[in-house]
Every structure is written in structure tokens, then in C-alpha cells.
Motif scaffolding. Sequence first.
Motif, PDB file in Angstrom:
ATOM      1  N   THR A  69      30.633  29.096  54.171  1.00 11.46           N
ATOM      2  CA  THR A  69      29.183  28.881  54.235  1.00 11.46           C
ATOM      3  C   THR A  69      28.533  28.855  52.853  1.00 11.46           C
ATOM      4  O   THR A  69      27.315  28.826  52.756  1.00 11.46           O
ATOM      5  CB  THR A  69      28.534  30.002  55.070  1.00 11.46           C
ATOM      6  OG1 THR A  69      28.895  31.270  54.510  1.00 11.46           O
ATOM      7  CG2 THR A  69      28.981  29.931  56.522  1.00 11.46           C
ATOM      8  N   GLY A  70      29.337  28.896  51.804  1.00 10.67           N
ATOM      9  CA  GLY A  70      28.777  28.882  50.464  1.00 10.67           C
ATOM     10  C   GLY A  70      29.865  28.953  49.414  1.00 10.67           C
ATOM     11  O   GLY A  70      31.058  29.082  49.741  1.00 10.67           O
ATOM     12  N   PRO A  71      29.481  28.898  48.151  1.00  6.05           N
ATOM     13  CA  PRO A  71      30.473  28.976  47.071  1.00  6.05           C
ATOM     14  C   PRO A  71      31.158  30.345  47.050  1.00  6.05           C
ATOM     15  O   PRO A  71      30.600  31.341  47.495  1.00  6.05           O
ATOM     16  CB  PRO A  71      29.629  28.776  45.799  1.00  6.05           C
ATOM     17  CG  PRO A  71      28.328  28.198  46.266  1.00  6.05           C
ATOM     18  CD  PRO A  71      28.108  28.730  47.643  1.00  6.05           C
ATOM     19  N   LEU A  72      32.372  30.380  46.539  1.00  6.71           N
ATOM     20  CA  LEU A  72      33.087  31.647  46.383  1.00  6.71           C
ATOM     21  C   LEU A  72      32.415  32.469  45.288  1.00  6.71           C
ATOM     22  O   LEU A  72      32.150  31.972  44.193  1.00  6.71           O
ATOM     23  CB  LEU A  72      34.549  31.387  46.021  1.00  6.71           C
ATOM     24  CG  LEU A  72      35.365  30.670  47.102  1.00  6.71           C
ATOM     25  CD1 LEU A  72      36.751  30.331  46.584  1.00  6.71           C
ATOM     26  CD2 LEU A  72      35.462  31.508  48.371  1.00  6.71           C
ATOM     27  N   HIS A  73      32.154  33.753  45.581  1.00  2.94           N
ATOM     28  CA  HIS A  73      31.431  34.577  44.610  1.00  2.94           C
ATOM     29  C   HIS A  73      32.397  35.447  43.809  1.00  2.94           C
ATOM     30  O   HIS A  73      33.619  35.333  43.921  1.00  2.94           O
ATOM     31  CB  HIS A  73      30.363  35.413  45.317  1.00  2.94           C
ATOM     32  CG  HIS A  73      30.889  36.321  46.396  1.00  2.94           C
ATOM     33  ND1 HIS A  73      31.790  37.334  46.151  1.00  2.94           N
ATOM     34  CD2 HIS A  73      30.647  36.348  47.736  1.00  2.94           C
ATOM     35  CE1 HIS A  73      32.074  37.969  47.273  1.00  2.94           C
ATOM     36  NE2 HIS A  73      31.393  37.393  48.255  1.00  2.94           N
ATOM     37  N   LEU A  74      31.836  36.333  43.008  1.00  6.45           N
ATOM     38  CA  LEU A  74      32.622  37.117  42.063  1.00  6.45           C
ATOM     39  C   LEU A  74      33.655  38.008  42.754  1.00  6.45           C
ATOM     40  O   LEU A  74      34.760  38.209  42.236  1.00  6.45           O
ATOM     41  CB  LEU A  74      31.694  37.959  41.193  1.00  6.45           C
ATOM     42  CG  LEU A  74      32.290  38.540  39.914  1.00  6.45           C
ATOM     43  CD1 LEU A  74      32.908  37.454  39.066  1.00  6.45           C
ATOM     44  CD2 LEU A  74      31.218  39.279  39.132  1.00  6.45           C
TER      45      LEU A  74
ATOM     46  N   TYR B  22      30.610  22.477  57.128  1.00  8.13           N
ATOM     47  CA  TYR B  22      31.783  23.356  57.081  1.00  8.13           C
ATOM     48  C   TYR B  22      32.919  22.658  56.330  1.00  8.13           C
ATOM     49  O   TYR B  22      33.531  23.227  55.408  1.00  8.13           O
ATOM     50  CB  TYR B  22      32.170  23.703  58.515  1.00  8.13           C
ATOM     51  CG  TYR B  22      33.524  24.311  58.765  1.00  8.13           C
ATOM     52  CD1 TYR B  22      34.303  24.870  57.755  1.00  8.13           C
ATOM     53  CD2 TYR B  22      34.049  24.335  60.057  1.00  8.13           C
ATOM     54  CE1 TYR B  22      35.548  25.436  58.014  1.00  8.13           C
ATOM     55  CE2 TYR B  22      35.289  24.901  60.332  1.00  8.13           C
ATOM     56  CZ  TYR B  22      36.025  25.443  59.306  1.00  8.13           C
ATOM     57  OH  TYR B  22      37.249  26.004  59.565  1.00  8.13           O
ATOM     58  N   GLN B  23      33.212  21.423  56.711  1.00  2.47           N
ATOM     59  CA  GLN B  23      34.312  20.703  56.083  1.00  2.47           C
ATOM     60  C   GLN B  23      34.061  20.452  54.600  1.00  2.47           C
ATOM     61  O   GLN B  23      34.968  20.591  53.768  1.00  2.47           O
ATOM     62  CB  GLN B  23      34.548  19.375  56.820  1.00  2.47           C
ATOM     63  CG  GLN B  23      34.995  19.530  58.271  1.00  2.47           C
ATOM     64  CD  GLN B  23      36.251  20.374  58.412  1.00  2.47           C
ATOM     65  OE1 GLN B  23      37.164  20.294  57.595  1.00  2.47           O
ATOM     66  NE2 GLN B  23      36.301  21.206  59.466  1.00  2.47           N
ATOM     67  N   VAL B  24      32.820  20.114  54.261  1.00  4.37           N
ATOM     68  CA  VAL B  24      32.487  19.866  52.856  1.00  4.37           C
ATOM     69  C   VAL B  24      32.608  21.141  52.035  1.00  4.37           C
ATOM     70  O   VAL B  24      33.197  21.156  50.947  1.00  4.37           O
ATOM     71  CB  VAL B  24      31.057  19.281  52.732  1.00  4.37           C
ATOM     72  CG1 VAL B  24      30.642  19.184  51.259  1.00  4.37           C
ATOM     73  CG2 VAL B  24      30.978  17.902  53.387  1.00  4.37           C
ATOM     74  N   GLN B  25      32.043  22.247  52.570  1.00  2.79           N
ATOM     75  CA  GLN B  25      32.062  23.507  51.821  1.00  2.79           C
ATOM     76  C   GLN B  25      33.484  24.040  51.676  1.00  2.79           C
ATOM     77  O   GLN B  25      33.865  24.544  50.613  1.00  2.79           O
ATOM     78  CB  GLN B  25      31.182  24.548  52.515  1.00  2.79           C
ATOM     79  CG  GLN B  25      30.987  25.821  51.706  1.00  2.79           C
ATOM     80  CD  GLN B  25      30.328  25.550  50.367  1.00  2.79           C
ATOM     81  OE1 GLN B  25      29.170  25.189  50.295  1.00  2.79           O
ATOM     82  NE2 GLN B  25      31.081  25.721  49.292  1.00  2.79           N
ATOM     83  N   LEU B  26      34.290  23.927  52.725  1.00  4.27           N
ATOM     84  CA  LEU B  26      35.672  24.382  52.653  1.00  4.27           C
ATOM     85  C   LEU B  26      36.446  23.577  51.605  1.00  4.27           C
ATOM     86  O   LEU B  26      37.214  24.141  50.821  1.00  4.27           O
ATOM     87  CB  LEU B  26      36.347  24.254  54.015  1.00  4.27           C
ATOM     88  CG  LEU B  26      37.799  24.753  54.092  1.00  4.27           C
ATOM     89  CD1 LEU B  26      37.866  26.246  53.794  1.00  4.27           C
ATOM     90  CD2 LEU B  26      38.392  24.441  55.468  1.00  4.27           C
ATOM     91  N   ALA B  27      36.224  22.279  51.578  1.00  6.28           N
ATOM     92  CA  ALA B  27      36.901  21.430  50.588  1.00  6.28           C
ATOM     93  C   ALA B  27      36.491  21.826  49.172  1.00  6.28           C
ATOM     94  O   ALA B  27      37.319  21.820  48.256  1.00  6.28           O
ATOM     95  CB  ALA B  27      36.575  19.959  50.847  1.00  6.28           C
ATOM     96  N   GLN B  28      35.221  22.206  48.999  1.00 12.70           N
ATOM     97  CA  GLN B  28      34.761  22.636  47.674  1.00 12.70           C
ATOM     98  C   GLN B  28      35.412  23.960  47.280  1.00 12.70           C
ATOM     99  O   GLN B  28      35.787  24.158  46.122  1.00 12.70           O
ATOM    100  CB  GLN B  28      33.239  22.751  47.665  1.00 12.70           C
ATOM    101  CG  GLN B  28      32.528  21.404  47.710  1.00 12.70           C
ATOM    102  CD  GLN B  28      31.012  21.534  47.724  1.00 12.70           C
ATOM    103  OE1 GLN B  28      30.475  22.637  47.692  1.00 12.70           O
ATOM    104  NE2 GLN B  28      30.318  20.400  47.785  1.00 12.70           N
TER     105      GLN B  28
END
Length: 556
Positions: A142-147, A234-240
Motif C-alpha cells: 500500500t506504499g513505499p518500503l520505509h526505514l 496493488y500490482q503497481v505498488q508491489l512492482a515498485q
Amino acid sequence: MSRNENSSAASLADQLALDIQAVIAASFARGEISGQVPAVITLERPKNRDHGDYATSIALQLAKAAGKNPREIATILQAAITSIAGVVKVDIAGPGFINITLDRASQAELVRTILSAGSKYGRGSVLQGVRINLEFISANPTGPLHLGHTRWAAVGDALGRVLSAAGADVTREFYINDRGRQMDLFGQSVQAAAQGNPIPEDGYQGQYIGDLAKEVVAANPGITSSEEFREAAYQVQLAQQQQVLETFHTSFDVWFSERSLHESGAVEHGVDKLRSQGHVFEVDGAVWLRTTDFGDDKDRVIIKADGELTYFASDTAYYINKRERGFDICIYMLGADHHGYIQRLKATAACAGDNPEYNIDVLIGQLVKIMEGGQEVKLSKRAGTIITLEELVEKVGVDAARYTLIRYPVDTPMVMDIDVLRRNTNENPVYYVQYAHARIAAVLRNTAELGIKSDLASFDPSQLTHDRENELLGALSDFPRIVASAAEFREPHRVARYLEELAGVYHGFYADCRVLPLGDEAIAPIHSARAALCAATMQVLANGLDLLGVSAPERM
């Protein structure tokens, strides 16, 4: 010292331990000592090198069963250990410690071992035949991977490399939390951004939501419902997430969807298996797992009275799924807010009929604080919350980020100082280690230009007699032991700290032992021997950095 032909990468200490074990077995056979031959002989490097090259307390361990004084045991073993090829002196100290001094040429043979083994030096077989599932990132798509994810991305990947180096068959697994209310809120947030409406108050904020909305609409012009937005985003964020992890030198063998547990019937199957073990019971219409039988602070609900499955139902099903896929050990690497999961997951393993002290291992990672310009960095330009993995890499680069995150024990909070990591100075640990590798590469380029050979055919171990050379050889011999202990204790930071110590020892050697001839000095065997020692050190530095997923540059 005898050679173990089946393991060219075995360390000098490993071989010496095997030889001492053989000496003890022979002493038992002659009836000099009674008891049982120890399966492992532990050798340590004395801090004071006047006490020898290696020390062991094995006489103290054997004394009780033998009914003898430890010094008496040590005296019995002394002559036999002295007869081991390469051993020049054996002293008895204190209550029965055995101090062993090796001849320099025997120690220097390690150079031949390292250069022959190459990239395999340091690898072992203590985990040979063991299948390990290593789950080290569990994230919502649901978003970028954080620290927090970033620390696990570095440490988990390094741990996978270390476990593989110890002989294990490792499967690296990413658990995708793609089920539940958060996914619905995610879809609604992207839909609202795409349609120009306010994002729900409890939805996802940040610039990335707007970017996702644009990308989703561009690829799906007719999209309308929140469910469609959810699945497309979901697919776009997972690919990122996958792409940014690849740039961070972190890859996974399996991307496991939480949804698949429910869609495949794995949850119901898991409940049935636990029920067959006798640990499932029902109260007031709800289905429970009696985890208190195995040390949990309370029993856990699997299925609520209204039929809704709990998150714990997924956890139990996922563990059983891993074991049924054939994994002997399941390692979970979880965030600081999951400390309560340790006992419940171990209890789940016990309820499934497994050994919770062997089949499951739960590691908890503490928080990371980033400092820049003397201030803590809290906000992400893109996500609107804590800084992302991508932003950290932009600030310091992949090598500095990975190395720094790995070099601290994961169960302690850590601080990353961006300003330090940008400096090309010795206070920057990754620079310090990489510079040692690059420095040796430069030395070897110079030796090649002068015609000084560093190959094994030209290597004469008897040339290496200086104390600094002996100290460096001792450090190099420790590498296999460090790798094995890093795997055993799940602590890849041991490799990083070792590399820093090795770099320091090399710099000391370089200052006191000339590798290149001075002025018109003729090239001599000592120069070739030292060049080979440099090449061996460079190989070990490269092998260690590779275990951390960090590059070993030849020029800086």
C-alpha cells in the motif's frame, strides 16, 4: 600440521582442532585418560601473543570424567600435541590451559589455502542439508518500503547469504499483507485521488498516492470502482517495491500472498492439523488454540464466534504451510512492535507437534533513527511519513546504507548519521573496509608492474616471519569461524565487525612490512610472499563484503 584434503577452505584453527581431537582419541585408546572424546575442540586466540597462537581449555573439560587434575590431563596431552606437524611449542598455564605456538611457515600455508579456495574460502558445512525458510520482510503493498523494512532488507539478505555460506539451503521469502481493511482503504484512497475527491480521513496520504492514481488511470482508462483501483494500484505498488529492493541488492525466491492462504483453503487445513494434535477447543462459539500449554501468556482465538477469521489464523496457517513445503527451520524477522509474537509463534510450532527451539526462530529488529545536519530526519517527501528505502539510498548510496544497517545487532536501536556516511574518511566504516580492499588492489597492480609474482607457484611460506605478518595470518584464519558463528547466532553484523578488524590489522601490516622493494633494492622471495599475503587478504575482504551484499571496489 596435517592437511584436510576434503576441505580446502578449512581454517588453520579447524585443522588444528581436528588434530588435537585425534591426539585425545589416541590417549583414550592407550588408557591414559578415561571419559568421552569431545565432539568439538574450542580454540581461542590469546590476547597476549606471547602466550602462543592458540589456547584451549580442553584439559579442564576432560578432568572431571577422567578423575584427574586438569594440569595432569594437560601434561599427558602436551607431548602428543607438540608432535603435531607445524606445532613448535606447547605450554601449560594456570589451572590447565594449553597454549600452542605454531611455526611461522605452517601458519603461512593459510595463504595457499585462501588463494586456492578463492571465493569459497570461509564457507562451511555446519548447516549442510538443512532447509531454511527465511522470511524477512512482511509489508502491505500500500506504499513505499520505509526505514523499518530497509533494515530488514539489508540484514535479512545478509543473513540469507551467511546461512547459505554455512551450507544451508535457504529460501528467501517476502510475505505480502494483501488482505483486509487496509487494502480496501488503499483502493479508496487511490480512487479518490484519481477522481479529484478528498482522500478518506483514515486513508493513505502522501504524494505517492497521486502518482499511483495517474499511473493506474493511464493504464486502465475505463476504471471506476474502488475494487478495480485497489487491484490495479496493488500490482503497481508491489512492482515498485520489488524494483527498489532489486536496486538495494535484495532479492527474494518467493513472494507469498496472504490472500493465497485463504483462497487455497490453507487456513482451514491449518486449523484441522492443529485440531488433530489436540490443542484446538471451542468456547462460546469461537475456535481457540491452547497456546498456554506451551508458554504463551493466553490462549489465542483462531475463528471468532461470528465465523470471522483472526489475523492469528493466518499466522498459524502460514507456519504450517512452510513446514509442509519441507522447511526444517522457519526464521521470522519482525519489527519492533511484534515482540509479543515470539512466544505465540513458538507456541504455535509446539501445538503443531514441532520443536519450538529448533523448527522456528523469531528475530525482532529495533528502530532506526536517521540524523542529518545534527537533526533527526523524520519526514518523507514522497510518503509523507517516515523516510523510505529509496530516499535513504539517494542520500548515501546502496553500499553505505546496507553496510551500516547490517553492522549493528538487530535487537538494539541504531542511529545512522548521514553526514558521516558521506565522508571518505576512516570514521565511515564502509569506506574504511572498502578502502583496505582498494589499497591492496593498488599494491598488487604495482607488484605486477615490477614483475613481483603473487601466485602460488612463487609462494614461499617460510618468508613470512614478521610479527605483523603473523598477526594478519591469525586474523585471516578466523574468517571461517566468524561466518559459522554469524550463521549459528543469526548475526551477520559479526562479519562486518570482523572486516573492520581485518582492515585495521592489514593497515598495521602495510605500515611495518614493505611489500614493494625500496629504491634499487632487488626483488626477493620476501616480496612475492608478502604480495601473496596481500592477495589472500584482499580475497577475504571481498568474500566478507559479498556476504553483506556490498561491493569490493579496486579503485576509490
